[in-house]
Design an enzyme around this catalytic site. Structure first.
Site, PDB file in Angstrom:
ATOM      1  N   HIS A   1      43.572  36.984  41.829  1.00  0.00           N
ATOM      2  CA  HIS A   1      43.355  37.138  43.269  1.00  0.00           C
ATOM      3  C   HIS A   1      42.895  35.811  43.862  1.00  0.00           C
ATOM      4  CE1 HIS A   1      39.376  37.590  41.476  1.00  0.00           C
ATOM      5  NE2 HIS A   1      38.907  37.139  42.625  1.00  0.00           N
TER       6      HIS A   1
ATOM      7  N   HIS B   1      41.695  28.982  45.226  1.00  0.00           N
ATOM      8  CA  HIS B   1      42.550  28.693  44.069  1.00  0.00           C
ATOM      9  C   HIS B   1      42.735  29.994  43.291  1.00  0.00           C
ATOM     10  CE1 HIS B   1      38.301  28.105  43.133  1.00  0.00           C
ATOM     11  NE2 HIS B   1      38.609  28.855  42.095  1.00  0.00           N
TER      12      HIS B   1
END
Length: 190
Positions: free
Chosen positions: A131, A44
């Site tokens: 990220h 996620h």
């Protein structure tokens, strides 16, 4: 006895990006690369790690998330390139970066921080570095040894995807890895 939950707020990713990350993982996985891969269904885009907090705080957090999300329009991102923390040459965390409308992503992240600060939750002191974590290692890994410093990885990119919601997730750490439960979803405007 108080019940505590380990919470964080993240933007979920669509199936197409999950497949892209899975294919990236398959390409990168080599003999001798001593890392622990994150299950792709757990990947996620984290906006805010809250940590261990009393379960009664879930509803106020959800309300503040709704306010932050409602003040921001949806936007498009791309998963792009491969990187590492502290750096790709010698990493302990391997990740895929984020490109696209990153200014809107940063604005959303700051909105979440500001809204949660009204509840007494501290702001993150480190700079936001969006990220997707692919893997972790117990010891530093030489990225050059595995071809990760090849310039072609900077062009490695997914198709664009829309961020139109954020989720409050509870994390339970188990020997087999973290398990996540979605507690709340807030939708961005537009």
């Amino acid at each position: 006895m108080k019940k505590t939950l380990r919470l964080f707020i993240a933007a979920p990713i669509p199936d197409a990006v999950t497949r892209f990350l899975k294919n990236t993982r398959t390409t990168l996985d080599q003999p001798g690369l001593n890392i622990r891969w994150v299950p792709v269904e757990n990947i996620h885009l984290t906006l805010k790690f809250i940590g261990d907090i009393d379960a009664v705080s879930v509803d106020p957090i959800a309300e503040r998330m709704d306010a932050a999300a409602g003040a921001n329009a949806s936007f498009a991102l791309i998963a792009r390139s491969v990187g590492g923390f502290p750096n790709l040459r010698s990493f302990r965390v391997l990740w895929v970066g984020v490109d696209g409308d990153t200014r809107r992503l940063e604005t959303l992240q700051r909105s979440v921080e500001s809204e949660l600060e009204t509840l007494g939750l501290e702001r993150e002191r480190r700079r936001f570095h969006p990220h997707f974590t692919l893997a972790r290692a117990r010891q530093r890994v030489d990225g050059g040894r595995f071809g990760l410093l090849d310039a072609s990885w900077t062009q490695h990119a997914s198709e664009a995807f829309r961020v139109d919601r954020i989720c409050l997730l509870a994390s339970v750490l188990k020997p087999s890895g973290a398990e996540y439960t979605r507690l709340h979803t807030s939708y961005l405007a537009g």
